[in-house]
Design a protein around this motif. Structure first.
Motif, mmCIF file in Angstrom:
data_model
loop_
_atom_site.group_PDB
_atom_site.id
_atom_site.type_symbol
_atom_site.label_atom_id
_atom_site.label_comp_id
_atom_site.label_asym_id
_atom_site.label_seq_id
_atom_site.Cartn_x
_atom_site.Cartn_y
_atom_site.Cartn_z
ATOM 1 N N TYR A 114 0.846 -1.193 0.000
ATOM 2 C CA TYR A 114 0.000 0.000 0.000
ATOM 3 C C TYR A 114 0.883 1.245 0.000
ATOM 4 C CZ TYR A 114 -4.370 -2.487 0.712
ATOM 5 O OH TYR A 114 -5.471 -3.290 0.536
ATOM 6 N N HIS A 115 0.550 2.153 -0.918
ATOM 7 C CA HIS A 115 1.221 3.448 -0.968
ATOM 8 C C HIS A 115 0.372 4.451 -0.189
ATOM 9 C CE1 HIS A 115 4.171 2.294 -4.103
ATOM 10 N NE2 HIS A 115 3.220 1.427 -4.420
ATOM 11 N N VAL A 116 1.030 5.255 0.624
ATOM 12 C CA VAL A 116 0.326 6.256 1.427
ATOM 13 C C VAL A 116 0.964 7.623 1.193
ATOM 14 C CG1 VAL A 116 -0.456 4.656 3.202
ATOM 15 C CG2 VAL A 116 1.773 5.738 3.439
ATOM 16 N N LYS A 117 0.115 8.652 1.150
ATOM 17 C CA LYS A 117 0.583 10.028 1.002
ATOM 18 C C LYS A 117 -0.227 10.927 1.928
ATOM 19 C CE LYS A 117 2.143 9.469 -3.778
ATOM 20 N NZ LYS A 117 2.012 9.911 -5.191
ATOM 21 N N CYS A 118 0.456 11.904 2.508
ATOM 22 C CA CYS A 118 -0.198 12.845 3.427
ATOM 23 C C CYS A 118 0.115 14.270 2.988
ATOM 24 C CB CYS A 118 0.295 12.631 4.856
ATOM 25 S SG CYS A 118 0.029 10.951 5.494
ATOM 26 N N ARG A 119 -0.855 15.152 3.132
ATOM 27 C CA ARG A 119 -0.672 16.567 2.800
ATOM 28 C C ARG A 119 -1.204 17.452 3.916
ATOM 29 N NH1 ARG A 119 -2.048 17.822 -3.584
ATOM 30 N NH2 ARG A 119 -0.280 16.665 -4.475
ATOM 31 N N ALA B 190 -0.268 23.595 3.945
ATOM 32 C CA ALA B 190 0.617 24.284 3.010
ATOM 33 C C ALA B 190 0.926 23.431 1.780
ATOM 34 C CB ALA B 190 1.920 24.667 3.710
ATOM 35 N N GLU B 191 0.264 22.262 1.691
ATOM 36 C CA GLU B 191 0.467 21.306 0.600
ATOM 37 C C GLU B 191 1.840 20.655 0.641
ATOM 38 O OE1 GLU B 191 -0.719 22.687 -3.242
ATOM 39 O OE2 GLU B 191 -2.813 22.885 -2.648
ATOM 40 N N ASN B 192 2.491 20.653 1.817
ATOM 41 C CA ASN B 192 3.636 19.780 2.006
ATOM 42 C C ASN B 192 3.153 18.341 1.888
ATOM 43 O OD1 ASN B 192 5.714 21.753 2.734
ATOM 44 N ND2 ASN B 192 4.498 22.073 4.585
ATOM 45 N N GLU B 193 3.926 17.497 1.261
ATOM 46 C CA GLU B 193 3.511 16.107 1.059
ATOM 47 C C GLU B 193 4.570 15.142 1.584
ATOM 48 O OE1 GLU B 193 1.335 14.833 -2.598
ATOM 49 O OE2 GLU B 193 3.051 13.500 -2.885
ATOM 50 N N ALA B 194 4.121 14.133 2.305
ATOM 51 C CA ALA B 194 4.982 13.050 2.771
ATOM 52 C C ALA B 194 4.413 11.739 2.234
ATOM 53 C CB ALA B 194 5.036 13.016 4.297
ATOM 54 N N LYS B 195 5.269 10.816 1.867
ATOM 55 C CA LYS B 195 4.791 9.550 1.317
ATOM 56 C C LYS B 195 5.605 8.383 1.854
ATOM 57 C CE LYS B 195 7.465 10.019 -2.987
ATOM 58 N NZ LYS B 195 7.370 10.050 -4.472
ATOM 59 N N ALA B 196 4.999 7.210 1.818
ATOM 60 C CA ALA B 196 5.655 5.997 2.291
ATOM 61 C C ALA B 196 4.982 4.791 1.632
ATOM 62 C CB ALA B 196 5.568 5.880 3.815
ATOM 63 N N LYS B 197 5.600 3.633 1.806
ATOM 64 C CA LYS B 197 5.055 2.389 1.265
ATOM 65 C C LYS B 197 4.995 1.362 2.381
ATOM 66 C CE LYS B 197 5.837 -1.072 -2.376
ATOM 67 N NZ LYS B 197 6.757 -1.508 -3.467
ATOM 68 N N LEU B 198 3.854 0.708 2.503
ATOM 69 C CA LEU B 198 3.669 -0.359 3.497
ATOM 70 C C LEU B 198 3.660 -1.694 2.769
ATOM 71 C CD1 LEU B 198 0.786 1.225 5.596
ATOM 72 C CD2 LEU B 198 3.185 1.105 6.228
#
Length: 289
Positions: A190-195, A198-206
């Motif tokens: 599963y790919h996850v992204k957070c915003r 300010a539209e900063n984005e962080a992402k990770a993979k589970l």
């Protein structure tokens, strides 16, 4: 009483009113993306005008920063849009804006426009990973940094999709984000992204492997001492007891939650039921010490 019909005419008089800034594309005192050094910002005004800005408060004629202002109304807002690329410096930048309209009315006071910098948004923890044994799984994320100390919206997808095409976590808009999934046995990505604001984005993979647990816990050892009955199970579980038959959840909890060892006061006889984290039940067991 009589009714009267009154006719009158109006005409456009001289314009003595200076331009008014209605709003900005990035809200005043709002946040900008981490490490952004140039910000394209739109200022919406109530009439056609030429607008300028400066990093210090000064007269319109002395301002050197220019906005590119449209001479026709923006169709979405019915206002006039002025756009410029603003140089931003951490931790915050303030811009003084003044406008001159077509009647040469000039703002005598600046519109003070402040933007705030942000830290990098990061996913500080994530789960599950590796091998997990359960009939349902909870995707869990913790976020930190960003515009609001980690507060953000998180989304997920089985593929690496754009944020806009992903699915919202059931519980989000916080620093903690959870999503329960019913999954069959197998390996999952599963790919996850957070915003954030300010539209900063962080992402990770589970990446994790699900093994379905259909086996109930078993009693492997049962013994008593001077004050209690002691029970050892084949796997961690929650156990309850009562002197009469009961529905699980209404009995008295044995200490050591989600453990393989459990104990209860020494009584003449009682009923016991245990359930593992997957909900598999030992069944009602009657014990006579």
């Amino acid at each position: 009483h009589k009714d009267y019909l009154i006719n009158f005419e109006t005409y456009k008089g001289p314009d003595f009113t200076p331009t008014f800034i209605e709003y900005t594309s990035t809200r005043n005192n709002g946040f900008v993306m981490h490490w952004l050094t140039n910000i394209t910002s739109d200022v919406f005004v109530n009439e056609a005008a030429d607008c300028r800005y400066s990093s210090t408060d000064k007269a319109y004629e002395s301002m050197t920063g220019n906005f590119n202002c449209l001479v026709s109304q923006d169709p979405n807002s019915a206002l006039y849009r002025c756009q410029s690329s603003l140089v931003f410096k951490e931790p915050s930048s303030t811009y003084y804006i003044r406008c001159r309209d077509n009647s040469t009315n000039i703002n005598t006071q600046s519109y003070i426009y402040t933007l705030k910098g942000t830290n990098e948004l990061v996913i500080s923890s994530k789960k599950p990973e590796g091998k997990v044994v359960a009939n349902s799984q909870t995707l869990g994320l913790t976020t930190a940094g960003g515009a609001e100390s980690g507060k953000s919206y998180c989304r997920f997808a089985p593929e690496d999709l754009p944020y806009s095409a992903m699915i919202d976590f059931f519980a989000t808009n916080s620093t903690q984000h959870t999503q329960i999934l019913a999954l069959d046995a197998g390996t999952y990505n599963y790919h996850v992204k957070c915003r954030d604001l300010a539209e900063n984005e962080a992402k990770a993979k589970l990446t994790f492997t699900v093994e379905i647990d259909n086996k109930p816990p078993r009693i492997t050892r049962l013994y008593k001492d001077s004050s209690s009955i002691n029970m050892i199970l084949s796997e961690p579980a929650v156990c309850e007891y009562s002197t009469k038959q009961f529905t699980f959840g209404s009995g008295t909890k044995m200490p050591e939650d989600n453990s393989i060892t459990h104990s209860a006061p020494l009584l003449s006889g009682y009923y016991v039921e245990c359930r593992d984290p997957s909900g598999n039940s030992l069944g009602m067991v009657r014990i006579f010490p």
